[in-house]
Design a protein around this motif. Structure first.
Motif, PDB file in Angstrom:
ATOM      1  N   ILE A 192      23.729 -88.935  46.875  1.00  0.00           N
ATOM      2  CA  ILE A 192      24.270 -89.671  45.812  1.00  0.00           C
ATOM      3  C   ILE A 192      23.285 -90.981  45.082  1.00  0.00           C
ATOM      4  N   ARG A 193      23.024 -91.027  43.982  1.00  0.00           N
ATOM      5  CA  ARG A 193      22.131 -91.953  43.512  1.00  0.00           C
ATOM      6  C   ARG A 193      22.918 -92.981  42.721  1.00  0.00           C
ATOM      7  N   VAL A 194      22.714 -94.077  42.932  1.00  0.00           N
ATOM      8  CA  VAL A 194      23.527 -94.999  42.380  1.00  0.00           C
ATOM      9  C   VAL A 194      22.731 -96.295  41.701  1.00  0.00           C
ATOM     10  N   LEU A 195      23.146 -96.790  40.646  1.00  0.00           N
ATOM     11  CA  LEU A 195      22.631 -98.027  40.179  1.00  0.00           C
ATOM     12  C   LEU A 195      23.629 -99.068  40.449  1.00  0.00           C
ATOM     13  N   LEU A 196      23.046-100.136  41.108  1.00  0.00           N
ATOM     14  CA  LEU A 196      23.913-101.114  41.378  1.00  0.00           C
ATOM     15  C   LEU A 196      23.392-102.672  41.253  1.00  0.00           C
ATOM     16  N   PRO A 197      23.991-103.856  41.238  1.00  0.00           N
ATOM     17  CA  PRO A 197      23.380-104.928  41.016  1.00  0.00           C
ATOM     18  C   PRO A 197      22.375-105.194  42.249  1.00  0.00           C
ATOM     19  N   ASP A 198      21.416-105.950  42.204  1.00  0.00           N
ATOM     20  CA  ASP A 198      20.471-106.326  43.100  1.00  0.00           C
ATOM     21  C   ASP A 198      20.884-107.739  43.515  1.00  0.00           C
ATOM     22  N   VAL A 229      35.415 -87.638  45.142  1.00  0.00           N
ATOM     23  CA  VAL A 229      35.811 -89.031  46.136  1.00  0.00           C
ATOM     24  C   VAL A 229      34.817 -89.960  46.317  1.00  0.00           C
ATOM     25  N   LEU A 230      33.682 -89.480  46.331  1.00  0.00           N
ATOM     26  CA  LEU A 230      32.343 -90.537  46.495  1.00  0.00           C
ATOM     27  C   LEU A 230      32.172 -91.236  45.051  1.00  0.00           C
ATOM     28  N   ILE A 231      32.666 -90.588  43.713  1.00  0.00           N
ATOM     29  CA  ILE A 231      32.272 -91.083  42.540  1.00  0.00           C
ATOM     30  C   ILE A 231      33.371 -92.102  42.312  1.00  0.00           C
ATOM     31  N   SER A 232      34.428 -91.552  42.829  1.00  0.00           N
ATOM     32  CA  SER A 232      35.768 -92.478  42.393  1.00  0.00           C
ATOM     33  C   SER A 232      35.638 -94.118  43.274  1.00  0.00           C
ATOM     34  N   ALA A 233      35.108 -93.687  44.657  1.00  0.00           N
ATOM     35  CA  ALA A 233      34.607 -94.923  45.580  1.00  0.00           C
ATOM     36  C   ALA A 233      33.877 -95.899  44.983  1.00  0.00           C
ATOM     37  N   ALA A 234      32.734 -95.477  44.456  1.00  0.00           N
ATOM     38  CA  ALA A 234      31.608 -96.099  43.964  1.00  0.00           C
ATOM     39  C   ALA A 234      32.216 -96.962  42.710  1.00  0.00           C
ATOM     40  N   HIS A 235      32.816 -96.201  41.786  1.00  0.00           N
ATOM     41  CA  HIS A 235      33.358 -97.153  40.746  1.00  0.00           C
ATOM     42  C   HIS A 235      34.284 -98.086  40.929  1.00  0.00           C
ATOM     43  N   THR A 236      34.907 -98.042  42.044  1.00  0.00           N
ATOM     44  CA  THR A 236      35.775 -99.361  42.424  1.00  0.00           C
ATOM     45  C   THR A 236      35.023-100.709  42.613  1.00  0.00           C
ATOM     46  N   GLY A 289      30.084-103.243  38.659  1.00  0.00           N
ATOM     47  CA  GLY A 289      28.687-103.092  38.465  1.00  0.00           C
ATOM     48  C   GLY A 289      27.839-101.850  38.837  1.00  0.00           C
ATOM     49  N   VAL A 290      28.609-101.056  39.679  1.00  0.00           N
ATOM     50  CA  VAL A 290      27.976 -99.789  40.229  1.00  0.00           C
ATOM     51  C   VAL A 290      28.096 -98.505  39.202  1.00  0.00           C
ATOM     52  N   GLU A 291      27.180 -97.993  39.343  1.00  0.00           N
ATOM     53  CA  GLU A 291      27.037 -96.749  38.207  1.00  0.00           C
ATOM     54  C   GLU A 291      26.631 -95.442  39.071  1.00  0.00           C
ATOM     55  N   VAL A 292      27.014 -94.290  39.002  1.00  0.00           N
ATOM     56  CA  VAL A 292      26.800 -93.111  39.909  1.00  0.00           C
ATOM     57  C   VAL A 292      25.638 -92.477  38.774  1.00  0.00           C
ATOM     58  N   ASP A 293      24.584 -92.323  39.088  1.00  0.00           N
ATOM     59  CA  ASP A 293      23.455 -91.554  38.223  1.00  0.00           C
ATOM     60  C   ASP A 293      23.626 -90.219  38.816  1.00  0.00           C
ATOM     61  N   SER A 294      23.924 -89.713  39.800  1.00  0.00           N
ATOM     62  CA  SER A 294      23.856 -88.302  40.117  1.00  0.00           C
ATOM     63  C   SER A 294      24.217 -88.098  41.514  1.00  0.00           C
ATOM     64  N   ILE A 295      24.932 -86.692  41.636  1.00  0.00           N
ATOM     65  CA  ILE A 295      25.307 -86.536  43.046  1.00  0.00           C
ATOM     66  C   ILE A 295      25.061 -84.972  43.253  1.00  0.00           C
ATOM     67  N   LEU A 315      -0.073 -80.731  45.863  1.00  0.00           N
ATOM     68  CA  LEU A 315       1.138 -80.772  46.572  1.00  0.00           C
ATOM     69  C   LEU A 315       2.289 -80.949  45.304  1.00  0.00           C
ATOM     70  N   ILE A 316       3.098 -79.881  45.570  1.00  0.00           N
ATOM     71  CA  ILE A 316       4.086 -79.521  44.629  1.00  0.00           C
ATOM     72  C   ILE A 316       5.621 -79.862  45.331  1.00  0.00           C
ATOM     73  N   VAL A 317       6.598 -80.717  44.907  1.00  0.00           N
ATOM     74  CA  VAL A 317       7.791 -80.823  45.764  1.00  0.00           C
ATOM     75  C   VAL A 317       8.847 -80.584  44.572  1.00  0.00           C
ATOM     76  N   GLY A 318       9.853 -80.078  45.141  1.00  0.00           N
ATOM     77  CA  GLY A 318      11.122 -79.869  44.097  1.00  0.00           C
ATOM     78  C   GLY A 318      12.412 -80.320  44.782  1.00  0.00           C
ATOM     79  N   ARG A 319      13.486 -80.906  43.846  1.00  0.00           N
ATOM     80  CA  ARG A 319      14.753 -81.011  44.130  1.00  0.00           C
ATOM     81  C   ARG A 319      15.544 -80.210  43.444  1.00  0.00           C
ATOM     82  N   VAL A 320      16.340 -79.548  44.189  1.00  0.00           N
ATOM     83  CA  VAL A 320      17.167 -78.333  43.462  1.00  0.00           C
ATOM     84  C   VAL A 320      18.372 -79.058  43.065  1.00  0.00           C
ATOM     85  N   GLY A 321      18.673 -79.018  41.758  1.00  0.00           N
ATOM     86  CA  GLY A 321      19.652 -79.684  40.953  1.00  0.00           C
ATOM     87  C   GLY A 321      19.326 -81.293  40.867  1.00  0.00           C
TER      88      GLY A 321
END
Length: 219
Positions: free
Chosen positions: A4-10, A59-66, A69-75, A188-194
């Motif tokens: 899960i990639r999240v944007l949050l206050p630093d 449930v992870l998205i819902s938890a993060a949004h509680t 200042g936290v936003e879910v970028d992707s999961i 070197l090539i690297v890939g992230r599926v999804g």
């Protein structure tokens, strides 16, 4: 397991509040990596979280949004870890290899974990381009053999402009990045599926990584 990639206050305490919310939802955080800090006072973090069997990722998205200042970028589902210390282990394996071919094999086997990706492919640029080796989960080629790929710096690959990339590599909405290993002609090539997409700081990091590996393989 999920990445899960999240944007949050630093700010102090933000990550702790997020970890507490995820834990309350049943999530077991296996690793955390600060991917990039921004000038606006936010940071992008990658977290690998394990959930109990039968628990939906929502449930992870819902938890993060509680957490304010936290936003879910992707999961997405993920197998592995987000742990930069894995790069030290990989460099040690490369440095300790008895032959050049063993060093190459050690490099490609460890890259997916060290660079938070699903797979890695090492190419030799030339006429034609040759596939040197690849990690276990790497996609197959489509039989095409481009005469030259011309990767001179670390960068994100784009399906609209990088026509030499086999179509099989883009399957399942994969995000791709590439970096040359110095002036060796190895790429070197690297890939992230999804996904998620590679951020500029990750691409820069991959470029430095390629320079170090080139020097080690050359010596």
């Amino acid at each position: 397991m999920y990445l899960i990639r999240v944007l949050l206050p630093d700010t102090p305490g933000s990550l702790g509040l997020l970890a507490e919310a995820i834990g309350a939802a049943g999530g077991d955080i296996r690793s955390v990596d600060v991917v990039e800090a921004f000038l606006d006072g936010t940071a992008m973090d990658d977290m690998v979280v394990n959930l109990p069997a039968g628990t939906m990722a929502d449930v992870l998205i819902s938890a993060a949004h509680t957490v304010e200042g936290v936003e879910v970028d992707s999961i997405r589902p993920f197998s592995g870890t987000v742990d930069r210390r894995g790069q030290i282990e990989m460099l040690a394996d490369v440095a300790g290899a008895s032959t050049h071919s063993d060093a190459i094999a050690a490099l490609v086997d460890k890259v997916p974990q060290a660079l938070t990706s699903n797979w890695a492919i090492l190419l030799q640029d030339g006429n034609p381009v040759a596939r040197v080796t690849a990690s276990e989960a790497a996609p197959e080629d489509d039989g095409s053999r481009p005469s030259q790929i011309g990767i001179e710096r670390a960068r994100i690959l784009n399906p609209d402009s990088d026509f030499w990339v086999p179509a099989t590599w883009w399957l399942l909405d994969s995000s791709l990045a590439a970096a040359p290993l110095g002036k060796s002609g190895l790429v070197l090539i690297v890939g992230r599926v999804g996904g998620p997409d590679f951020l500029p700081s990750e691409v820069e990091h991959m470029g430095h990584f390629g320079t170090i590996l080139h020097r080690m393989l050359r010596d």
